[in-house]
Design an enzyme around this catalytic site. Structure first.
Site, PDB file in Angstrom:
ATOM      1  N   LYS A  85       6.017  -3.970   1.758  1.00  0.00           N
ATOM      2  CA  LYS A  85       6.500  -4.404   0.410  1.00  0.00           C
ATOM      3  C   LYS A  85       8.086  -4.955   0.284  1.00  0.00           C
ATOM      4  CE  LYS A  85       3.607  -3.434  -3.045  1.00  0.00           C
ATOM      5  NZ  LYS A  85       3.763  -4.020  -4.329  1.00  0.00           N
ATOM      6  N   ASP A 133       5.015   2.170  -8.508  1.00  0.00           N
ATOM      7  CA  ASP A 133       4.143   3.284  -8.145  1.00  0.00           C
ATOM      8  C   ASP A 133       4.499   3.840  -6.866  1.00  0.00           C
ATOM      9  OD1 ASP A 133       2.951   1.345  -6.714  1.00  0.00           O
ATOM     10  OD2 ASP A 133       1.413   1.175  -8.137  1.00  0.00           O
TER      11      ASP A 133
HETATM   12  C1  PLP Z   1       0.986   0.357   0.599  1.00  0.00           C
HETATM   13  C2  PLP Z   1       0.243  -0.658  -0.677  1.00  0.00           C
HETATM   14  N1  PLP Z   1      -0.854  -1.288  -0.324  1.00  0.00           N
HETATM   15  C3  PLP Z   1      -1.088  -2.469  -1.114  1.00  0.00           C
HETATM   16  C4  PLP Z   1      -0.769  -2.388  -2.310  1.00  0.00           C
HETATM   17  C5  PLP Z   1      -1.434  -3.450  -3.208  1.00  0.00           C
HETATM   18  O1  PLP Z   1      -0.661  -4.516  -3.602  1.00  0.00           O
HETATM   19  P1  PLP Z   1      -0.817  -5.427  -4.991  1.00  0.00           P
HETATM   20  O2  PLP Z   1      -0.422  -4.462  -5.872  1.00  0.00           O
HETATM   21  O3  PLP Z   1       0.105  -6.551  -4.919  1.00  0.00           O
HETATM   22  O4  PLP Z   1      -2.228  -5.535  -4.793  1.00  0.00           O
HETATM   23  C6  PLP Z   1       0.456  -1.678  -2.694  1.00  0.00           C
HETATM   24  C7  PLP Z   1       1.089  -2.076  -3.860  1.00  0.00           C
HETATM   25  O5  PLP Z   1       1.896  -1.128  -4.449  1.00  0.00           O
HETATM   26  C8  PLP Z   1       0.817  -0.695  -1.945  1.00  0.00           C
HETATM   27  O6  PLP Z   1       1.946  -0.144  -2.122  1.00  0.00           O
END
Ligand code: PLP
Length: 415
Positions: A85, A133
């Site tokens: 992130k 989140d």
């Molecule tokens: C660990 C992790 N993987 C994948 C995602 C998915 O990303 P996106 O919301 O851009 O699809 C998130 C989103 O918060 C995440 O925290």
């Protein structure tokens, strides 16, 4: 066929509008471009602690799943934040500040200027706000602290205390909003409009498309790294990537599309059963909002509304979509932590392993294999998007702490 993940029912559909041999088009390039990537690379690679994250080859699981090779892009060590992130959230924070400095004193700045403390007075007057989140908020809070501005983060009721503490540890003010992630997104956007703050959402539904575009452009750097890490003569044939709002999936798909054109990998989006907005949207050939509790272990994927910026890429960029149960993510976390058969133990968190879980489920199902063209020659990439970002949850699910698993990986007796 012996099942790697037994007793995990899943759903899969082909995307009827998938672009099979189409080049990367203007509609997609308006969201993610070569110039945008170049800029992101120029900034992000100057931040303290930048390193290429590992692309780990997993020959043991590849053999069991009857494919040629499996690569796991392990984002758990990215800038010490535990997930991919920071590439997005912190990069979007940089752009907000850079724009504010241009607006107020007409100067162009780089990350290095800001890290050197230039224009500290302007930066200190900026307040960044985001809904999260967990991981996005952590990344925005981290970026705000790195550049020296104020940060307010909204979380919804379901976000664990561990994740709340992690965000607060970067100096952000954390506020709980009632309802779901999507409600927190709306609250962040509304409050920012009233207070004159800068909202940095990870979804274009969050009221600042420019910022969420920068978030996605930052993520694209990880896909660019994968392209540089894969053997040049053996590109990936398949990509399994998890989706919340779809920003990560669009960034990786879009970057692979630009790198490989019509030979880009078959791209499969993976979501939890209870938060399957992309599955429903691809089926309906238009963005669909999914309501309900979105109760899932995969906290980062608990999103009911596709990002409008990800849509132009994924509506034709995705070849298929899957939904998986929580049990598949938990089983995959344990499998990764165990390692063995030539695979090093890896710490993968609940949302982080969802793409791998989707691949494993598809690999052990004859119909899914046929639909996706998965066979003994397939070279599969999955994005391990987080490590033990919630250390307590990790311990409960895996039965050991992330530290113990990491130590077992360095001992090197897993082969
Ligand atoms: C660990 C992790 N993987 C994948 C995602 C998915 O990303 P996106 O919301 O851009 O699809 C998130 C989103 O918060 C995440 O925290």
């Amino acid at each position: 066929m012996t099942k790697i993940l037994p007793n995990c029912p899943f759903s899969i559909i082909g995307n009827p509008n998938a672009a099979i041999a189409a080049p990367y088009g203007a509609e997609q390039a308006a969201v993610l471009s070569a110039e945008g990537l170049q800029r992101a690379r120029r900034e992000i690679t100057t931040w303290p602690g930048y390193q290429l994250t590992p692309l780990v080859k997993m020959p043991g699981v590849a053999r069991a799943a009857k494919v040629d090779s499996l690569y796991y892009k392990d984002e758990s060590g990215r800038f010490g934040l535990g997930s991919f992130k920071p590439l997005g959230g912190a990069y979007a924070v940089f752009h907000v500040i850079e724009k504010e400095i241009r607006r107020t004193i007409g100067k162009e700045v780089t990350s290095i200027d800001l890290l050197d403390g230039k224009h500290r007075d302007v930066v200190a007057g900026v307040t960044i706000c985001a809904a999260t989140d967990g991981n996005h908020g952590r990344s925005v809070a981290w970026g705000s602290r790195m550049f020296g501005c104020r940060c307010v983060i909204y979380i919804n009721e379901a976000v664990s205390e561990g994740r709340e503490r992690a965000i607060a540890s970067y100096g952000a003010e954390v506020r709980r909003a009632p309802g779901s992630f999507d409600d927190a997104v709306r609250m962040a956007s509304k409050t920012s409009a009233i207070k004159g703050w800068h909202v940095v959402p990870d979804t274009a539904a969050g009221g600042n498309a420019e910022a969420s575009g920068n978030v996605m452009q930052g993520y694209a750097l990880l896909a660019d790294e994968v392209v540089s890490q894969l053997p040049a003569d053996r590109p990936a044939s398949h990509l399994f990537v998890q989706a919340g709002v779809g920003g990560l999936a669009a960034a990786v798909c879009g970057q692979f599309w630009q790198a490989y054109d019509e030979t880009r990998p078959i791209t499969v989006m993976v979501e939890p059963h209870n938060a399957a907005c992309w599955f429903e949207s691809l089926k309906a050939a238009e963005p669909v909002v999914v309501a309900g509790e979105m109760d899932t272990l995969m906290a980062g994927l608990a999103c009911g509304e596709p990002s409008p910026l990800a849509w132009p890429i994924m509506k034709t960029g995705a070849h298929a979509a899957m939904t998986i149960p929580d049990a598949a993510a938990a089983e995959t976390m344990r499998l990764l932590a165990a390692g063995g058969n030539g695979d090093q133990p890896i710490v993968g968190g609940e949302s982080g392993v969802a793409g791998l879980a989707g691949f494993l489920l598809a690999s052990q199902d004859a119909e899914a294999r046929a639909l996706l063209g998965l066979d003994e020659t397939s070279r599969v990439v999955v994005i391990g998007s987080e490590g033990d970002t919630d250390a307590e949850a990790y311990n409960t699910i895996v039965g050991r702490s992330g530290d113990v698993v990491r130590a077992s990986a360095t001992q090197g007796n897993w082969s």
